[in-house]
Design an enzyme around this catalytic site. Structure first.
Site, PDB file in Angstrom:
ATOM      1  CB  THR A 152      -0.952  -0.015   1.218  1.00 53.54           C
ATOM      2  OG1 THR A 152      -1.796  -1.164   1.116  1.00 53.54           O
ATOM      3  CG2 THR A 152      -1.805   1.233   1.284  1.00 53.54           C
TER       4      THR A 152
ATOM      5  CB  SER B 222       2.313  -7.976   1.148  1.00 53.10           C
ATOM      6  OG  SER B 222       1.129  -7.815   1.894  1.00 53.10           O
TER       7      SER B 222
ATOM      8  CB  THR C  96       0.294  -3.830   6.482  1.00 55.86           C
ATOM      9  OG1 THR C  96      -0.970  -3.732   5.828  1.00 55.86           O
ATOM     10  CG2 THR C  96       1.003  -2.481   6.491  1.00 55.86           C
ATOM     11  CG  ASP C  97      -3.074  -7.389   3.927  1.00 56.96           C
ATOM     12  OD1 ASP C  97      -3.677  -7.210   5.007  1.00 56.96           O
ATOM     13  OD2 ASP C  97      -3.412  -6.863   2.859  1.00 56.96           O
TER      14      ASP C  97
END
Length: 164
Positions: free
Chosen positions: A11, A53, A82-83
């Site tokens: 992101t 990700s 971040t995932d």
């Protein structure tokens, strides 16, 4: 010695298509962010990939490991979605020793203007200079050991898996 910055996408670097509302990748925003933050730290930037990700494969993670092992710098910041950031952090913690590696990202794309990305990048650059060798995740002003962190999918906040 400079800090190595590896870009993997996420992101952090997504662009917004105003015509169809989709998010996509073009180029990293790292240079712009370092300038905006008036960064005075010597950095060497390299884009490894520009992917979400959730699409990151084991081969992609092995490329990140390889690049961390091969670079001459012993202080490394990695921008990452971040995932699955904690998955990559665990792989790095297992395979890369003797370097300080900090993964960071953003919950909101930089291009949205109200992103947490600039703050997280500043935190990661500070943490990578001060923490001992090891792998860490830096988000929202906090750092976590890379082998003991997860993204809480209900709150959108990173947290420790368990106290040690």
């Amino acid at each position: 010695m400079a800090i190595r910055v590896f870009i993997t996408g996420g992101t952090f670097d997504k662009e917004y298509n105003e015509l169809n509302g989709e998010l996509f990748f073009k180029d990293t925003h790292m240079h712009e962010l370092l300038e905006k933050g008036r960064c005075r730290v010597d950095v060497e930037i390299r884009t490894l990939m520009m992917i979400d990700s959730l699409e990151m494969t084991d081969e992609d993670r092995e490329l990140i490991v390889h690049q961390c092992l091969q670079c001459e710098e012993d202080r490394i910041v990695i921008t990452h979605g971040t995932d699955t950031m904690s998955d990559t952090a665990r792989v790095l913690a297992e395979k890369v020793k003797g370097k300080t590696i900090v993964l960071t990202g953003a919950m909101i794309p930089i291009k949205f203007g109200s992103s947490d990305g600039l703050f997280n990048l500043g935190g990661a650059l500070a943490f990578v200079q001060t923490l001992p060798s090891g792998v860490y995740v830096a988000m929202n002003g906090r750092y976590f050991n890379g082998d003991n962190v997860r993204k809480n999918k209900e709150t959108g906040v990173f947290e420790e898996l368990a106290t040690r």
